[in-house]
Design a protein around this motif. Sequence first.
Motif, PDB file in Angstrom:
ATOM      1  N   SER A  50       6.171  -2.237   2.985  1.00 21.20           N
ATOM      2  CA  SER A  50       6.502  -3.703   3.686  1.00 21.20           C
ATOM      3  C   SER A  50       5.265  -4.676   3.580  1.00 21.20           C
ATOM      4  O   SER A  50       5.342  -5.852   2.971  1.00 21.20           O
ATOM      5  N   ARG A  51       4.229  -4.474   4.494  1.00 20.84           N
ATOM      6  CA  ARG A  51       3.175  -5.364   4.531  1.00 20.84           C
ATOM      7  C   ARG A  51       1.870  -4.544   4.188  1.00 20.84           C
ATOM      8  O   ARG A  51       0.908  -4.681   4.906  1.00 20.84           O
ATOM      9  N   ARG A  52       1.853  -4.186   3.035  1.00 20.25           N
ATOM     10  CA  ARG A  52       0.704  -3.517   2.498  1.00 20.25           C
ATOM     11  C   ARG A  52       0.391  -3.664   1.086  1.00 20.25           C
ATOM     12  O   ARG A  52       1.226  -4.084   0.449  1.00 20.25           O
ATOM     13  N   THR A  53      -0.915  -3.671   0.887  1.00 22.99           N
ATOM     14  CA  THR A  53      -1.240  -3.906  -0.661  1.00 22.99           C
ATOM     15  C   THR A  53      -1.003  -2.776  -1.409  1.00 22.99           C
ATOM     16  O   THR A  53      -0.894  -1.682  -0.835  1.00 22.99           O
ATOM     17  N   MET A  54      -1.064  -2.973  -2.946  1.00 21.57           N
ATOM     18  CA  MET A  54      -0.698  -1.855  -3.699  1.00 21.57           C
ATOM     19  C   MET A  54      -1.669  -0.740  -3.673  1.00 21.57           C
ATOM     20  O   MET A  54      -1.448   0.297  -3.696  1.00 21.57           O
ATOM     21  N   ASP A  55      -3.021  -1.276  -3.239  1.00 22.00           N
ATOM     22  CA  ASP A  55      -4.155  -0.133  -3.084  1.00 22.00           C
ATOM     23  C   ASP A  55      -3.895   0.553  -2.044  1.00 22.00           C
ATOM     24  O   ASP A  55      -4.284   1.769  -2.126  1.00 22.00           O
ATOM     25  N   GLU A  56      -3.440   0.095  -0.844  1.00 22.51           N
ATOM     26  CA  GLU A  56      -3.084   1.047   0.367  1.00 22.51           C
ATOM     27  C   GLU A  56      -2.041   1.975   0.020  1.00 22.51           C
ATOM     28  O   GLU A  56      -2.112   3.235   0.218  1.00 22.51           O
ATOM     29  N   ILE A  57      -1.096   1.431  -0.718  1.00 17.96           N
ATOM     30  CA  ILE A  57       0.259   2.521  -1.104  1.00 17.96           C
ATOM     31  C   ILE A  57      -0.457   3.296  -2.074  1.00 17.96           C
ATOM     32  O   ILE A  57      -0.050   4.707  -1.770  1.00 17.96           O
ATOM     33  N   LEU A  58      -1.104   3.135  -3.096  1.00 13.65           N
ATOM     34  CA  LEU A  58      -1.679   4.075  -4.207  1.00 13.65           C
ATOM     35  C   LEU A  58      -2.566   5.143  -3.372  1.00 13.65           C
ATOM     36  O   LEU A  58      -2.468   6.203  -3.770  1.00 13.65           O
ATOM     37  N   GLY A  59      -3.483   4.554  -2.375  1.00 16.53           N
ATOM     38  CA  GLY A  59      -4.207   5.595  -1.751  1.00 16.53           C
ATOM     39  C   GLY A  59      -3.359   6.742  -0.881  1.00 16.53           C
ATOM     40  O   GLY A  59      -3.716   7.800  -0.752  1.00 16.53           O
ATOM     41  N   GLU A  60      -2.183   6.101  -0.245  1.00 15.95           N
ATOM     42  CA  GLU A  60      -1.503   6.895   0.413  1.00 15.95           C
ATOM     43  C   GLU A  60      -0.686   8.077  -0.294  1.00 15.95           C
ATOM     44  O   GLU A  60      -0.694   9.217  -0.064  1.00 15.95           O
ATOM     45  N   VAL A  61      -0.208   7.684  -1.391  1.00 17.96           N
ATOM     46  CA  VAL A  61       0.271   8.582  -2.398  1.00 17.96           C
ATOM     47  C   VAL A  61      -0.824   9.389  -3.049  1.00 17.96           C
ATOM     48  O   VAL A  61      -0.224  10.711  -2.871  1.00 17.96           O
ATOM     49  N   LEU A  62      -1.664   9.147  -3.516  1.00 18.30           N
ATOM     50  CA  LEU A  62      -2.770   9.843  -3.884  1.00 18.30           C
ATOM     51  C   LEU A  62      -3.369  10.959  -3.181  1.00 18.30           C
ATOM     52  O   LEU A  62      -3.306  11.955  -3.511  1.00 18.30           O
ATOM     53  N   LYS A  63      -3.243  10.752  -1.580  1.00 17.97           N
ATOM     54  CA  LYS A  63      -3.604  11.796  -0.605  1.00 17.97           C
ATOM     55  C   LYS A  63      -2.639  12.839  -0.470  1.00 17.97           C
ATOM     56  O   LYS A  63      -2.974  14.119  -0.132  1.00 17.97           O
ATOM     57  N   ALA A  64      -1.232  12.694  -0.770  1.00 17.82           N
ATOM     58  CA  ALA A  64      -0.158  13.467  -0.500  1.00 17.82           C
ATOM     59  C   ALA A  64       0.037  14.160  -1.831  1.00 17.82           C
ATOM     60  O   ALA A  64       0.732  14.984  -1.776  1.00 17.82           O
ATOM     61  N   VAL A  65      -0.072  13.409  -2.962  1.00 13.95           N
ATOM     62  CA  VAL A  65       0.361  14.383  -4.352  1.00 13.95           C
ATOM     63  C   VAL A  65      -0.038  15.706  -4.550  1.00 13.95           C
ATOM     64  O   VAL A  65      -1.225  16.062  -4.380  1.00 13.95           O
ATOM     65  N   PRO A  66       0.845  16.409  -4.920  1.00 14.46           N
ATOM     66  CA  PRO A  66       0.474  17.899  -5.260  1.00 14.46           C
ATOM     67  C   PRO A  66      -0.545  17.871  -6.582  1.00 14.46           C
ATOM     68  O   PRO A  66      -0.486  17.289  -7.334  1.00 14.46           O
ATOM     69  N   SER A  67      -1.412  18.850  -6.497  1.00 12.40           N
ATOM     70  CA  SER A  67      -2.497  19.079  -7.414  1.00 12.40           C
ATOM     71  C   SER A  67      -1.738  19.306  -8.802  1.00 12.40           C
ATOM     72  O   SER A  67      -2.240  19.146  -9.852  1.00 12.40           O
ATOM     73  N   SER A  68      -0.655  19.958  -8.694  1.00  8.60           N
ATOM     74  CA  SER A  68       0.023  20.209 -10.173  1.00  8.60           C
ATOM     75  C   SER A  68       0.323  19.175 -10.808  1.00  8.60           C
ATOM     76  O   SER A  68       0.562  19.347 -12.017  1.00  8.60           O
TER      77      SER A  68
END
Length: 187
Positions: free
Chosen positions: A162-180
């Motif tokens: 909602s009120r986040r930059t694409m860089d913030e969203i990208l960072g959150e997803v990259l922290k959670a994404v499985p290494s596979s």
Amino acid sequence: MNIDVVKPQHLYLTGYRGCGKSTLAKLLARRLSVPVVDLDDVIESTAEKSITEIFADESERGFRDREEAALRDVAKRPTHVIALGGGTILREANRQLISQSGWCVWLDAEPEILVERLQGDATTADRRPSLTDQSVFDEVKTVMTKREPLYRASADLRVDTSRRTMDEILGEVLKAVPSSIGHVNPG
């Protein structure tokens, strides 16, 4: 001889239109060094017409049939970041395939924010048909309410955009994404 085949481990992005799936998919693919595909692009390319034209010529059911076929096709590919259409999760077969072949992020946003984004996107009206006879805001609320349980059931991670930059969203997803799924490259 029994040979184990490793299935592709895709990164799927789901959520209502305007939540940032297509934009984020490109950024994630670059950072993970994997290809990206937008399911709507595959559908339009295969049909040789726009989604709006598919809805007009074949109804929503015809579009959903094409969407399911496109998903089956891209799920067979090597690892990709895949931006799903907002309604891809409506069919049980699609939800099962997403679950079996990858990891799914639900990009969510407040209806007011989605309406602002949709009204600010010149391609929305040309590419995406209205799904109801309601105002844009009422349609967003109605459709999101209907789909919310399906997004929730399909997602391994929910991210409020909602009120986040694409860089913030990208960072959150990259922290959670499985290494596979891929190797995270520095910015």
